[in-house]
Scaffold this active site. Structure first.
Site, mmCIF file in Angstrom:
data_model
loop_
_atom_site.group_PDB
_atom_site.id
_atom_site.type_symbol
_atom_site.label_atom_id
_atom_site.label_comp_id
_atom_site.label_asym_id
_atom_site.label_seq_id
_atom_site.Cartn_x
_atom_site.Cartn_y
_atom_site.Cartn_z
ATOM 1 C CB SER A 11 54.890 -45.864 94.085
ATOM 2 O OG SER A 11 53.494 -45.293 94.017
ATOM 3 C CB SER A 27 52.123 -44.841 96.691
ATOM 4 O OG SER A 27 52.385 -45.612 96.044
ATOM 5 C CE LYS A 45 52.942 -48.760 98.560
ATOM 6 N NZ LYS A 45 53.041 -48.768 96.667
#
Length: 509
Positions: A195, A171, A96
């Site tokens: 997330s 996210s 990420k």
């Protein structure tokens, strides 16, 4: 370099800001007094910075073309090879884009960080490379990781590989698309309100949020230190368990880590089955105002399938779960706002501060007008309530977390695992460019009623795919007591072996 000395105007400004009410003629005395402090700063400035070691060669990588990035999932593609052998040898990993990878660009989904290049590797990066994994690049994420959907990144929306035009979840949105499409075997995400688990439910894979602090957060851009979790994303339970065995453990640089176990064996129970497991289906995890009937029914059907695997399954009521998201809210909005105002690291804790990231974030307010609606609403709420009530509701919510966690722990007297839908709904359609601010924020935050309570309590929770409806996956969440991730993996592996989740199609009325 010599530290810039404060000028008369600087101290006068500080005096007004702090309410000290110094007269102009007093300032000269304070300029003299502060010279000794400035001399100490000179000494600190002259010393060599403290950095973690970067040991594996890499290049800055390339920004992929749209043709090479069909789901808009990659931010930058590179290749960093770890050791030739290890438990992750041969496995491809995405990070990420809030995880520091030295020498490779990182923007955390935001326009304010575009052009920033970290100078350190996060602890999780070093550990996965030491275990033989290969990093293929940085995956897109939502703007400062605030959204649970996949439409807020400054780089544009991330598309769900399972169904075009739908959210991949956020996210950790880019990681979700890369896992679900098979471009990588593993991904490192982060989870402050769901997330990792929300994308797992929307996009159909395994998303583990371990016990708070089990995986060091060192070198990852924080949101709120009591909510920050590194999470693991994979297409198989076995790979997820191996990944946790690789990344778990103390690094002495992350204050989130306390009272960790001494053993991190998460694979040994994968073939044990469910005969000894007691699973509590949490009544309050179903039938939210925005719950979709096929989601609730599919998760209940999956819970019943555990009975055929030998588990004892019964319903349990935890009324306080229904207020868990409300308790999470002041912590999330005020904590996020305060940490961002402290250049994303704040103070009053010991560990590794990424000073290059603090410098890069210093002038974020000059670009705040570019923020998406969900981030703006968070900052407005955080600033208002922090200022109006001097942080009392943040503090009250943190105190209430103990009551909420006690309610879950009480349920664990009778059950080994708790079960509920990961999210109340399937992946919705992505918003169009003319969406109103209200619709934008709703879509970003509409799904975390069940996930957020386990960020504030820190309990381990995993989303696993348990069926599909209308071509979209449905996620079931398993929750365990602190550091009982092995029990979650035991139950998840049994379900994975017994049932091919895409074939568990919801029967429409």
């Amino acid at each position: 370099m010599t530290i810039r000395r404060p000028q008369h105007s600087d101290l006068l400004t500080s005096s007004d800001k702090l309410g000290l009410r110094l007269e102009s003629h007093d300032i000269s005395d304070y300029l003299t007094i502060l010279e000794d402090v400035c001399a100490d700063y000179d000494i600190v400035d002259s010393m060599t910075p403290e950095h973690t070691q970067v040991t594996y060669p890499r290049t800055p990588g390339i920004f992929p073309t749209p043709e090479d990035n069909p789901y808009n999932a990659w931010y930058v593609k590179t290749e960093v090879k770890g050791k030739n052998k290890g438990r992750l040898a041969g496995l491809k990993v995405a990070l990420k884009d809030n995880v520091c990878l030295a020498g490779v660009p990182m923007m955390n989904g935001s326009s304010t960080l575009r052009g920033y290049v970290p100078d350190i590797d996060a602890t999780v990066v070093t550990r996965l490379l030491d275990a033989g994994g290969t990093i293929l690049g940085k995956a897109q994420c939502e703007y400062f990781c605030v959204s649970g959907s996949s439409h807020t990144s400054a780089q544009g929306a991330v598309v769900n590989p399972r169904k075009a035009g739908h959210s991949a979840g956020g996210s950790s949105s880019g990681c979700a698309a890369l896992i679900a499409s098979g471009h990588v075997d593993l991904a490192i995400g982060t989870d402050q309100g769901g997330s990792v688990r929300i994308p797992a439910a929307y996009s159909g894979f395994y998303g583990m949020k371990p016990t708070h602090g089990l995986i060091p957060y060192t070198g990852v851009m924080p949101i709120e230190m009591t909510l920050d979790h590194v999470g693991l994303m994979s297409n198989t339970v076995e790979h997820n368990a191996l990944f946790l065995e690789t990344l778990a453990g103390l690094d002495n640089l992350d204050p989130r880590q306390q009272h960790l176990p001494i053993s991190f064996d998460y694979s040994s129970k994968l073939n044990k089955g469910c005969n000894d497991l007691r699973i509590g289906v949490v009544k309050e995890g179903f039938n939210w105002d925005n719950s979709e009937k096929d989601v609730d029914e599919s998760v209940r059907n999956a819970a019943n399938l555990y009975k055929s695997l030998g588990a004892t399954v019964s319903e349990v009521s935890i009324p306080l779960h229904r207020k868990g998201h409300a308790i999470w809210s002041p912590i999330a909005v005020e904590g996020t706002t305060q940490l961002l105002q402290g250049y994303n690291y704040g103070s009053n804790w010991k560990g590794l501060y990424v000073t290059s990231l603090m410098r890069a974030q210093r002038d974020w307010q000059q670009h705040a007008a570019e923020f998406p609606h969900d981030l703006k609403s968070c900052l407005l709420a955080g600033d208002y309530f922090s200022s109006q009530y001097a942080g009392q509701y943040y503090a009250k919510a943190q105190n209430l977390v103990r009551r909420l966690k006690a309610a879950y722990i009480n349920a664990f007297k009778d059950f080994d695992l708790l079960l509920m839908p990961t999210v109340p709904l399937k992946a919705p359609r992505l918003l169009t460019s003319d969406a109103s601010a209200s619709n934008f924020v709703t879509r970003a935050l509409e799904m975390n009623a069940n996930t957020a309570p386990f960020n504030i309590t820190g309990l381990p929770a995993m989303s696993l795919p348990c069926g599909q409806s209308n071509g979209l996956p449905i996620g079931m969440m398993l929750i365990a007591p602190d550091f009982k991730e092995a029990t979650i993996y035991q139950a998840a592996a049994a379900f994975e072996r017994a049932y091919d989740w895409p074939n568990l199609t919801h029967n429409k009325a």
